[in-house]
Write an enzyme that holds these catalytic residues in place. Structure first.
Site, PDB file in Angstrom:
ATOM      1  N   HIS A 147       0.857  -1.194   0.000  1.00  0.00           N
ATOM      2  CA  HIS A 147       0.000   0.000   0.000  1.00  0.00           C
ATOM      3  C   HIS A 147       0.892   1.242   0.000  1.00  0.00           C
ATOM      4  O   HIS A 147       1.954   1.258   0.636  1.00  0.00           O
ATOM      5  CB  HIS A 147      -0.914  -0.013   1.228  1.00  0.00           C
ATOM      6  CG  HIS A 147      -2.010   0.999   1.122  1.00  0.00           C
ATOM      7  ND1 HIS A 147      -1.798   2.343   1.345  1.00  0.00           N
ATOM      8  CD2 HIS A 147      -3.316   0.875   0.787  1.00  0.00           C
ATOM      9  CE1 HIS A 147      -2.941   2.990   1.151  1.00  0.00           C
ATOM     10  NE2 HIS A 147      -3.874   2.123   0.823  1.00  0.00           N
ATOM     11  N   SER A 165     -10.909   6.953  -3.119  1.00  0.00           N
ATOM     12  CA  SER A 165     -12.148   7.725  -3.031  1.00  0.00           C
ATOM     13  C   SER A 165     -13.340   7.037  -3.684  1.00  0.00           C
ATOM     14  O   SER A 165     -14.219   7.707  -4.247  1.00  0.00           O
ATOM     15  CB  SER A 165     -11.952   9.142  -3.596  1.00  0.00           C
ATOM     16  OG  SER A 165     -10.983   9.837  -2.829  1.00  0.00           O
TER      17      SER A 165
END
Ligand code: 13P
Length: 257
Positions: free
Chosen positions: A93, A214
């Site tokens: 990540h 998002s």
């Protein structure tokens, strides 16, 4: 083969036992969306309690160490998270790469350790805003993914079952504005071509590629309609059952990826 959409919540450093009720609500709702594979990666401390109660969702870790054990204060091995009930681990990540200086080589070693411990792996890649502005996003992501993926000989046989790639452009994470569907389409097709080149015609087409950055209930359907999007890796919107399952609902509409 068309695989089930895969919707994964990355809780990041959010969640104490007070969040167990939310995990229960996600698990209950997931039982009504069997066409979608729903999973959450809570902080380490919640893996076991959530796993113990979960009937439908898979539980995963957000990272693991690349060695099996030893003098590594504060670290947790792949076998340990598996022992706690994790069936998968998110690796590479961008918050680990930037916040903890993780290199592609380290991510590759972690992926090898995770596969060896029997875990599935969600391997993250994605470019920064500066890299995109300089026109080098595609080249960067290809290089990063290639260098983060273990060599073919170290990959498990049933690879499409065990490996997922997540494309998460850094500039879309936590900003409220996802990448455009054109940008997602371009990068996912580049990643698909690379997976076929590296893993072959047999496995490459079946590895799911998630988009992250998002994703919310109101933009999920448009993102899932993009070719080669096999689901989503969701941060903020995975923290409540309502918003997370709103995304799962968007994925339960038929989409052909
Ligand atoms: P947000 O959904 O909060 O943008 O986070 C995305 C992410 O980093 C998931 O791993």
């Amino acid at each position: 083969m068309t695989r089930r959409p895969y919707i994964v919540g990355n809780w990041k450093m959010h969640g104490t036992r007070a969040m167990l009720s939310e995990a229960r609500a996600i698990d209950r709702a997931a039982q009504r969306h069997m066409k979608v594979e729903v999973a959450i990666a809570p902080p380490y401390t919640l893996i076991h309690p959530i796993h113990r109660e979960a009937e439908q969702i898979a539980v995963g870790a957000q990272d693991c160490h690349h060695e099996d054990g030893g003098a590594h204060t504060g670290d947790i091995s792949a076998a340990m998270v598996a022992d706690a009930g994790a069936s998968f681990v998110i690796l590479g990540h961008s918050e680990r790469r930037t916040g903890h200086g993780e290199s592609d080589a380290l991510v590759r070693a972690k992926a090898g350790a995770a596969f060896a411990a029997g875990l599935k792996v969600i391997l993250c890649c994605g470019e920064s805003a500066a890299t995109r502005e300089s026109g080098k996003a595609v080249a960067f992501v290809k290089k990063q993914l290639k260098a983060s993926l273990p060599e073919a000989a170290q990959l498990p046989a049933e690879l499409a079952e065990r490996l997922t790639v997540a494309y998460e452009p850094l500039w879309a994470i936590g900003t409220g504005t996802p990448a455009t569907t054109d940008d997602i389409a371009e990068m996912h097709s580049v990643i698909r071509a690379l997976l076929i080149e590296l893993l072959g015609e047999e496995q490459g087409p079946d590895v799911r590629i998630l988009y992250g950055g998002s994703v919310k209930p109101d933009n999920a359907a448009a993102i899932f309609a993009v070719p080669d999007v096999g689901g989503a890796l969701v941060g903020g919107a995975s923290l409540t059952a309502d918003s997370f399952m709103g995304i799962a609902l968007a994925a339960s509409e038929p989409f052909e990826n």
